[in-house]
Design a protein around this motif. Sequence first.
Motif, PDB file in Angstrom:
ATOM      1  N   TRP A  88      50.949  13.500  35.467  1.00 16.52           N
ATOM      2  CA  TRP A  88      51.869  14.860  35.467  1.00 16.52           C
ATOM      3  C   TRP A  88      53.381  14.093  35.561  1.00 16.52           C
ATOM      4  CZ3 TRP A  88      53.081  19.291  34.421  1.00 16.52           C
ATOM      5  CH2 TRP A  88      54.237  19.974  34.782  1.00 16.52           C
ATOM      6  N   VAL A 134      49.904  14.552  27.500  1.00 15.23           N
ATOM      7  CA  VAL A 134      49.655  15.871  27.930  1.00 15.23           C
ATOM      8  C   VAL A 134      48.291  15.967  28.170  1.00 15.23           C
ATOM      9  CG1 VAL A 134      49.536  18.293  27.435  1.00 15.23           C
ATOM     10  CG2 VAL A 134      51.750  17.027  27.062  1.00 15.23           C
ATOM     11  N   ALA A 135      47.448  15.317  27.080  1.00 16.07           N
ATOM     12  CA  ALA A 135      46.142  15.260  27.411  1.00 16.07           C
ATOM     13  C   ALA A 135      45.431  14.961  28.468  1.00 16.07           C
ATOM     14  CB  ALA A 135      45.390  14.618  26.078  1.00 16.07           C
ATOM     15  N   GLN A 138      46.011  17.097  31.256  1.00 14.27           N
ATOM     16  CA  GLN A 138      45.031  18.081  31.129  1.00 14.27           C
ATOM     17  C   GLN A 138      43.565  17.656  31.779  1.00 14.27           C
ATOM     18  OE1 GLN A 138      45.526  18.870  26.923  1.00 14.27           O
ATOM     19  NE2 GLN A 138      45.907  20.968  27.674  1.00 14.27           N
ATOM     20  N   VAL A 143      47.695  19.945  33.973  1.00 13.17           N
ATOM     21  CA  VAL A 143      48.263  20.828  32.927  1.00 13.17           C
ATOM     22  C   VAL A 143      47.493  21.932  32.592  1.00 13.17           C
ATOM     23  CG1 VAL A 143      49.213  20.738  30.545  1.00 13.17           C
ATOM     24  CG2 VAL A 143      50.125  19.126  32.020  1.00 13.17           C
ATOM     25  N   ARG A 144      47.679  23.032  32.118  1.00 11.44           N
ATOM     26  CA  ARG A 144      46.940  24.097  31.742  1.00 11.44           C
ATOM     27  C   ARG A 144      46.144  23.709  30.767  1.00 11.44           C
ATOM     28  NH1 ARG A 144      50.734  28.790  31.177  1.00 11.44           N
ATOM     29  NH2 ARG A 144      48.503  29.837  30.181  1.00 11.44           N
ATOM     30  N   ALA A 145      44.798  24.088  30.695  1.00  5.35           N
ATOM     31  CA  ALA A 145      43.824  23.691  29.945  1.00  5.35           C
ATOM     32  C   ALA A 145      43.798  24.162  28.613  1.00  5.35           C
ATOM     33  CB  ALA A 145      42.369  23.791  30.263  1.00  5.35           C
ATOM     34  N   ASP A 146      44.659  25.522  28.381  1.00  5.55           N
ATOM     35  CA  ASP A 146      44.628  26.068  27.099  1.00  5.55           C
ATOM     36  C   ASP A 146      45.924  25.686  26.347  1.00  5.55           C
ATOM     37  OD1 ASP A 146      46.659  27.512  28.960  1.00  5.55           O
ATOM     38  OD2 ASP A 146      46.010  29.607  28.345  1.00  5.55           O
ATOM     39  N   THR A 148      47.534  23.607  23.772  1.00  5.99           N
ATOM     40  CA  THR A 148      46.977  22.706  22.674  1.00  5.99           C
ATOM     41  C   THR A 148      48.223  21.946  22.030  1.00  5.99           C
ATOM     42  OG1 THR A 148      47.869  24.316  20.750  1.00  5.99           O
ATOM     43  CG2 THR A 148      45.869  24.886  21.636  1.00  5.99           C
ATOM     44  N   PRO A 186      48.544  24.685  35.821  1.00  5.88           N
ATOM     45  CA  PRO A 186      47.529  25.549  35.763  1.00  5.88           C
ATOM     46  C   PRO A 186      47.547  26.712  36.641  1.00  5.88           C
ATOM     47  CG  PRO A 186      46.582  23.426  36.751  1.00  5.88           C
ATOM     48  CD  PRO A 186      48.299  23.344  36.374  1.00  5.88           C
TER      49      PRO A 186
END
Length: 197
Positions: A88, A134-135, A138, A143-146, A148, A186
């Motif tokens: 993060w 970011v990956a 995640q 970080v929120r999974a949705d 992209t 998230p």
Amino acid sequence: MNDPGQRPLRADALRNAERLVLAARQAFAEDGPEVSLEEIARRAGVGVATLYRRFPSKDDLVRAVLLWRYEERVAPVLETALVDPDPWRGVVSSLEAAMGLACEEQCTFLAAKSMHNLADGIQDHYFANFTKIVARAQAAGAVRADLTPEDLPPIAYMLLGALRIVRAPDWDWRRYLGLLLDGLRPEGATPLPELRG
């Protein structure tokens, strides 16, 4: 100051190019984006012909300033963020570095006659690394999974766009970065609409 794929510059030509880039950054900051190339050459202590030989247009000089500042200010932050034990923190520092550079170099950006291809290469490098950062976050659940990879440039440009419209002297982009970062977490995230393919 040598662009990839170009023949290396002679030592004197390299010194002149470095002086021109340093002088341009200072001139844009002190005299504003409309400063003439003649004034930049004068500040660098070189002739106008030397400036035009290395930088045929003002946009070429602006791009050189931005590349230099990116390599100095942002690239090292991305390298650290890619291996940061706190994924993060890597996300936050990557956005802070990009925003800090954009804020510091507002006059340089405004000096460009055309934004088309101005940051060519810089954006690709930034987002290739930022996507990996970011990956990692995640995968760690930070970080929120949705989210992209396609979401990342518009998110960054939302922040950068604010620099162009807000002119208040006490404006602090960190306030809006904080709001945006809350949207990446998230906790309490509402589902995003599906991307249209």
